[in-house]
Design a protein around this motif. Structure first.
Motif, PDB file in Angstrom:
ATOM      1  N   ALA A 250     -13.267 -39.336  -7.915  1.00  0.00           N
ATOM      2  CA  ALA A 250     -13.681 -40.656  -8.384  1.00  0.00           C
ATOM      3  C   ALA A 250     -12.486 -41.497  -8.833  1.00  0.00           C
ATOM      4  CB  ALA A 250     -14.676 -40.522  -9.526  1.00  0.00           C
ATOM      5  N   SER A 251     -11.425 -40.848  -9.332  1.00  0.00           N
ATOM      6  CA  SER A 251     -10.246 -41.603  -9.778  1.00  0.00           C
ATOM      7  C   SER A 251      -9.404 -42.099  -8.605  1.00  0.00           C
ATOM      8  CB  SER A 251      -9.394 -40.747 -10.712  1.00  0.00           C
ATOM      9  OG  SER A 251      -8.854 -39.647 -10.006  1.00  0.00           O
ATOM     10  N   GLN A 252      -9.608 -41.520  -7.417  1.00  0.00           N
ATOM     11  CA  GLN A 252      -8.831 -41.933  -6.243  1.00  0.00           C
ATOM     12  C   GLN A 252      -9.427 -43.150  -5.539  1.00  0.00           C
ATOM     13  OE1 GLN A 252      -8.857 -38.326  -3.972  1.00  0.00           O
ATOM     14  NE2 GLN A 252      -7.264 -37.349  -5.215  1.00  0.00           N
ATOM     15  N   SER A 253     -10.680 -43.465  -5.819  1.00  0.00           N
ATOM     16  CA  SER A 253     -11.352 -44.600  -5.171  1.00  0.00           C
ATOM     17  C   SER A 253     -11.392 -45.784  -6.127  1.00  0.00           C
ATOM     18  CB  SER A 253     -12.775 -44.190  -4.797  1.00  0.00           C
ATOM     19  OG  SER A 253     -13.554 -45.328  -4.531  1.00  0.00           O
ATOM     20  N   ASP A 254     -11.024 -46.958  -5.633  1.00  0.00           N
ATOM     21  CA  ASP A 254     -11.016 -48.156  -6.470  1.00  0.00           C
ATOM     22  C   ASP A 254     -12.433 -48.548  -6.892  1.00  0.00           C
ATOM     23  OD1 ASP A 254      -9.639 -50.366  -7.727  1.00  0.00           O
ATOM     24  OD2 ASP A 254     -10.597 -51.641  -6.217  1.00  0.00           O
ATOM     25  N   ARG A 255     -13.395 -48.443  -5.954  1.00  0.00           N
ATOM     26  CA  ARG A 255     -14.789 -48.792  -6.278  1.00  0.00           C
ATOM     27  C   ARG A 255     -15.356 -47.855  -7.335  1.00  0.00           C
ATOM     28  NH1 ARG A 255     -18.661 -49.933  -1.193  1.00  0.00           N
ATOM     29  NH2 ARG A 255     -20.121 -49.853  -2.905  1.00  0.00           N
ATOM     30  N   ALA A 256     -15.133 -46.551  -7.163  1.00  0.00           N
ATOM     31  CA  ALA A 256     -15.658 -45.572  -8.128  1.00  0.00           C
ATOM     32  C   ALA A 256     -14.997 -45.750  -9.487  1.00  0.00           C
ATOM     33  CB  ALA A 256     -15.444 -44.156  -7.606  1.00  0.00           C
TER      34      ALA A 256
ATOM     35  N   ALA B 190     -22.887 -56.716   0.160  1.00  0.00           N
ATOM     36  CA  ALA B 190     -22.989 -58.066   0.735  1.00  0.00           C
ATOM     37  C   ALA B 190     -24.329 -58.284   1.427  1.00  0.00           C
ATOM     38  CB  ALA B 190     -21.848 -58.289   1.721  1.00  0.00           C
ATOM     39  N   GLN B 191     -25.029 -57.193   1.771  1.00  0.00           N
ATOM     40  CA  GLN B 191     -26.323 -57.367   2.445  1.00  0.00           C
ATOM     41  C   GLN B 191     -27.442 -57.742   1.471  1.00  0.00           C
ATOM     42  OE1 GLN B 191     -26.761 -53.352   4.133  1.00  0.00           O
ATOM     43  NE2 GLN B 191     -28.697 -53.197   3.066  1.00  0.00           N
ATOM     44  N   PHE B 192     -27.185 -57.660   0.168  1.00  0.00           N
ATOM     45  CA  PHE B 192     -28.173 -58.075  -0.834  1.00  0.00           C
ATOM     46  C   PHE B 192     -27.806 -59.453  -1.355  1.00  0.00           C
ATOM     47  CE2 PHE B 192     -27.903 -53.386  -1.243  1.00  0.00           C
ATOM     48  CZ  PHE B 192     -29.179 -53.078  -0.817  1.00  0.00           C
ATOM     49  N   LYS B 193     -28.800 -60.363  -1.424  1.00  0.00           N
ATOM     50  CA  LYS B 193     -28.536 -61.720  -1.907  1.00  0.00           C
ATOM     51  C   LYS B 193     -28.282 -61.726  -3.413  1.00  0.00           C
ATOM     52  CE  LYS B 193     -30.950 -64.542   1.481  1.00  0.00           C
ATOM     53  NZ  LYS B 193     -32.036 -65.514   1.690  1.00  0.00           N
ATOM     54  N   THR B 194     -29.016 -60.890  -4.127  1.00  0.00           N
ATOM     55  CA  THR B 194     -28.893 -60.842  -5.591  1.00  0.00           C
ATOM     56  C   THR B 194     -28.871 -59.395  -6.058  1.00  0.00           C
ATOM     57  OG1 THR B 194     -31.286 -60.827  -5.917  1.00  0.00           O
ATOM     58  CG2 THR B 194     -30.217 -62.993  -5.846  1.00  0.00           C
ATOM     59  N   GLY B 195     -28.533 -59.228  -7.343  1.00  0.00           N
ATOM     60  CA  GLY B 195     -28.573 -57.902  -7.947  1.00  0.00           C
ATOM     61  C   GLY B 195     -29.989 -57.363  -8.030  1.00  0.00           C
ATOM     62  N   ARG B 196     -30.962 -58.273  -8.163  1.00  0.00           N
ATOM     63  CA  ARG B 196     -32.357 -57.840  -8.212  1.00  0.00           C
ATOM     64  C   ARG B 196     -32.773 -57.213  -6.884  1.00  0.00           C
ATOM     65  NH1 ARG B 196     -37.581 -58.311  -7.676  1.00  0.00           N
ATOM     66  NH2 ARG B 196     -38.950 -58.190  -9.479  1.00  0.00           N
ATOM     67  N   SER B 197     -32.238 -57.727  -5.789  1.00  0.00           N
ATOM     68  CA  SER B 197     -32.552 -57.145  -4.476  1.00  0.00           C
ATOM     69  C   SER B 197     -32.019 -55.719  -4.381  1.00  0.00           C
ATOM     70  CB  SER B 197     -31.940 -57.986  -3.362  1.00  0.00           C
ATOM     71  OG  SER B 197     -32.424 -59.295  -3.403  1.00  0.00           O
TER      72      SER B 197
ATOM     73  N   ALA C 246     -28.179 -51.577 -12.461  1.00  0.00           N
ATOM     74  CA  ALA C 246     -28.114 -51.767 -11.008  1.00  0.00           C
ATOM     75  C   ALA C 246     -27.688 -53.190 -10.672  1.00  0.00           C
ATOM     76  CB  ALA C 246     -29.470 -51.451 -10.375  1.00  0.00           C
ATOM     77  N   ARG C 247     -28.236 -54.168 -11.389  1.00  0.00           N
ATOM     78  CA  ARG C 247     -27.851 -55.569 -11.152  1.00  0.00           C
ATOM     79  C   ARG C 247     -26.385 -55.804 -11.508  1.00  0.00           C
ATOM     80  NH1 ARG C 247     -32.761 -56.680 -14.120  1.00  0.00           N
ATOM     81  NH2 ARG C 247     -31.506 -57.846 -15.613  1.00  0.00           N
ATOM     82  N   GLN C 248     -25.921 -55.142 -12.591  1.00  0.00           N
ATOM     83  CA  GLN C 248     -24.513 -55.284 -12.986  1.00  0.00           C
ATOM     84  C   GLN C 248     -23.593 -54.600 -11.973  1.00  0.00           C
ATOM     85  OE1 GLN C 248     -25.056 -53.622 -16.898  1.00  0.00           O
ATOM     86  NE2 GLN C 248     -24.973 -55.625 -17.884  1.00  0.00           N
ATOM     87  N   ILE C 249     -24.028 -53.476 -11.411  1.00  0.00           N
ATOM     88  CA  ILE C 249     -23.238 -52.800 -10.375  1.00  0.00           C
ATOM     89  C   ILE C 249     -23.073 -53.718  -9.168  1.00  0.00           C
ATOM     90  CG2 ILE C 249     -23.388 -50.950  -8.631  1.00  0.00           C
ATOM     91  CD1 ILE C 249     -24.420 -49.128 -10.899  1.00  0.00           C
ATOM     92  N   TRP C 250     -24.172 -54.367  -8.769  1.00  0.00           N
ATOM     93  CA  TRP C 250     -24.092 -55.312  -7.645  1.00  0.00           C
ATOM     94  C   TRP C 250     -23.068 -56.411  -7.944  1.00  0.00           C
ATOM     95  CZ3 TRP C 250     -25.064 -60.573  -7.475  1.00  0.00           C
ATOM     96  CH2 TRP C 250     -25.078 -61.138  -6.201  1.00  0.00           C
ATOM     97  N   ALA C 251     -23.117 -56.964  -9.149  1.00  0.00           N
ATOM     98  CA  ALA C 251     -22.187 -58.040  -9.520  1.00  0.00           C
ATOM     99  C   ALA C 251     -20.745 -57.538  -9.537  1.00  0.00           C
ATOM    100  CB  ALA C 251     -22.568 -58.610 -10.881  1.00  0.00           C
ATOM    101  N   MET C 252     -20.523 -56.348 -10.095  1.00  0.00           N
ATOM    102  CA  MET C 252     -19.167 -55.798 -10.164  1.00  0.00           C
ATOM    103  C   MET C 252     -18.584 -55.573  -8.777  1.00  0.00           C
ATOM    104  SD  MET C 252     -19.890 -53.060 -13.212  1.00  0.00           S
ATOM    105  CE  MET C 252     -18.456 -52.056 -12.898  1.00  0.00           C
ATOM    106  N   LEU C 253     -19.396 -55.050  -7.861  1.00  0.00           N
ATOM    107  CA  LEU C 253     -18.880 -54.726  -6.537  1.00  0.00           C
ATOM    108  C   LEU C 253     -18.734 -55.958  -5.650  1.00  0.00           C
ATOM    109  CD1 LEU C 253     -20.691 -51.349  -5.782  1.00  0.00           C
ATOM    110  CD2 LEU C 253     -18.369 -51.711  -6.599  1.00  0.00           C
ATOM    111  N   THR C 254     -19.625 -56.936  -5.799  1.00  0.00           N
ATOM    112  CA  THR C 254     -19.494 -58.143  -4.967  1.00  0.00           C
ATOM    113  C   THR C 254     -18.340 -59.025  -5.456  1.00  0.00           C
ATOM    114  OG1 THR C 254     -21.227 -59.195  -6.289  1.00  0.00           O
ATOM    115  CG2 THR C 254     -21.874 -58.263  -4.164  1.00  0.00           C
ATOM    116  N   LYS C 255     -18.127 -59.062  -6.783  1.00  0.00           N
ATOM    117  CA  LYS C 255     -17.044 -59.889  -7.338  1.00  0.00           C
ATOM    118  C   LYS C 255     -15.733 -59.116  -7.479  1.00  0.00           C
ATOM    119  CE  LYS C 255     -20.307 -62.691  -9.990  1.00  0.00           C
ATOM    120  NZ  LYS C 255     -20.821 -62.977 -11.327  1.00  0.00           N
ATOM    121  N   ARG C 256     -15.791 -57.798  -7.222  1.00  0.00           N
ATOM    122  CA  ARG C 256     -14.618 -56.917  -7.366  1.00  0.00           C
ATOM    123  C   ARG C 256     -14.017 -57.031  -8.771  1.00  0.00           C
ATOM    124  NH1 ARG C 256     -14.497 -58.466  -2.025  1.00  0.00           N
ATOM    125  NH2 ARG C 256     -14.230 -56.762  -0.529  1.00  0.00           N
ATOM    126  N   GLU C 257     -14.890 -56.876  -9.768  1.00  0.00           N
ATOM    127  CA  GLU C 257     -14.467 -56.961 -11.169  1.00  0.00           C
ATOM    128  C   GLU C 257     -14.878 -55.705 -11.918  1.00  0.00           C
ATOM    129  OE1 GLU C 257     -16.440 -60.361 -12.752  1.00  0.00           O
ATOM    130  OE2 GLU C 257     -15.077 -61.797 -11.821  1.00  0.00           O
TER     131      GLU C 257
END
Length: 200
Positions: free
Chosen positions: A62-68, A93-100, A178-189
């Motif tokens: 998990a420490s070797q992957s930037d996403r993880a 990117a295939q989800f419009k929102t975190g709720r999706s 789950a919604r926050q994970i979507w935001a973190m990964l789409t915004k790369r933050e």
């Protein structure tokens, strides 16, 4: 051992006391019981060592992957959950929102709405069961006696805990995670605490 008058609390913390009782030659335990219990303790020690070794390997992976690594900045998300999202989760990117994304995991109520009247049922449980289960476990870890200390007084989570059952709060928190994970990964933050962000 209970049948022979030796009672221990449930949990792994009692294993040391059990082992010292079995080593005590003056204890009133038959030899057969003593041998069987020693065998069980040896099996537990072996499995514990294997679990710790797997945890160490997963943490390294998990420490070797930037996403993880990014996902682990969120409270309640550890190496196993982070790797599961990376391995089983689709491109965000295939989800419009975190709720999706939360709906894809099965963390939203089933809709029974018609005629403008909204009726929400139980959680759908349709979707990716592994990530959903790990998020709920992570949410429960934030609600246990140790994690609840970090909950800010007056926050959304503390208000929910005051009026709703703990399991229902855990599922609602897993949905939010789950919604926050979507935001973190789409915004790369990395994770940003919503409570602190609203104060800034």
């Amino acid at each position: 051992m209970y049948e022979h008058g030796h009672v221990f609390p449930v949990g792994i913390r009692s294993l040391g006391r059990m082992a010292s009782l079995l080593e005590d030659e003056t204890a009133d335990l038959p030899a057969l019981i003593r041998d069987e219990c020693k065998e069980l303790l040896a099996q537990i020690a072996e499995k514990t060592a294997r679990v710790l070794e797997r945890d160490k390997r997963l943490s390294t992976l998990a420490s070797q992957s930037d996403r993880a690594r990014r996902l682990q900045t969120m409270p309640g998300v550890g190496p196993i959950t982070a790797i599961a999202v990376e391995a089983f989760g689709p491109d965000m990117a295939q989800f419009k929102t975190g709720r999706s994304f939360a709906a894809w995991l099965g963390l939203v109520p089933r809709q029974h709405s018609s005629g403008g009247k909204e009726r929400l049922g139980r959680m759908t449980k349709a979707g990716q069961a592994d990530i959903r289960r790990l998020l709920i476990i992570g949410a429960m870890s934030r609600l246990n006696w140790l994690g609840v200390r970090s909950v800010t007084e007056g926050s959304w989570l503390s208000r929910m805990l005051a009026r709703k059952p703990k399991m229902l709060v855990a599922i609602a928190l897993a949905n939010k995670m789950a919604r926050q994970i979507w935001a973190m990964l789409t915004k790369r933050e990395d994770y940003k605490d919503p409570e602190l962000a609203s104060l800034a």
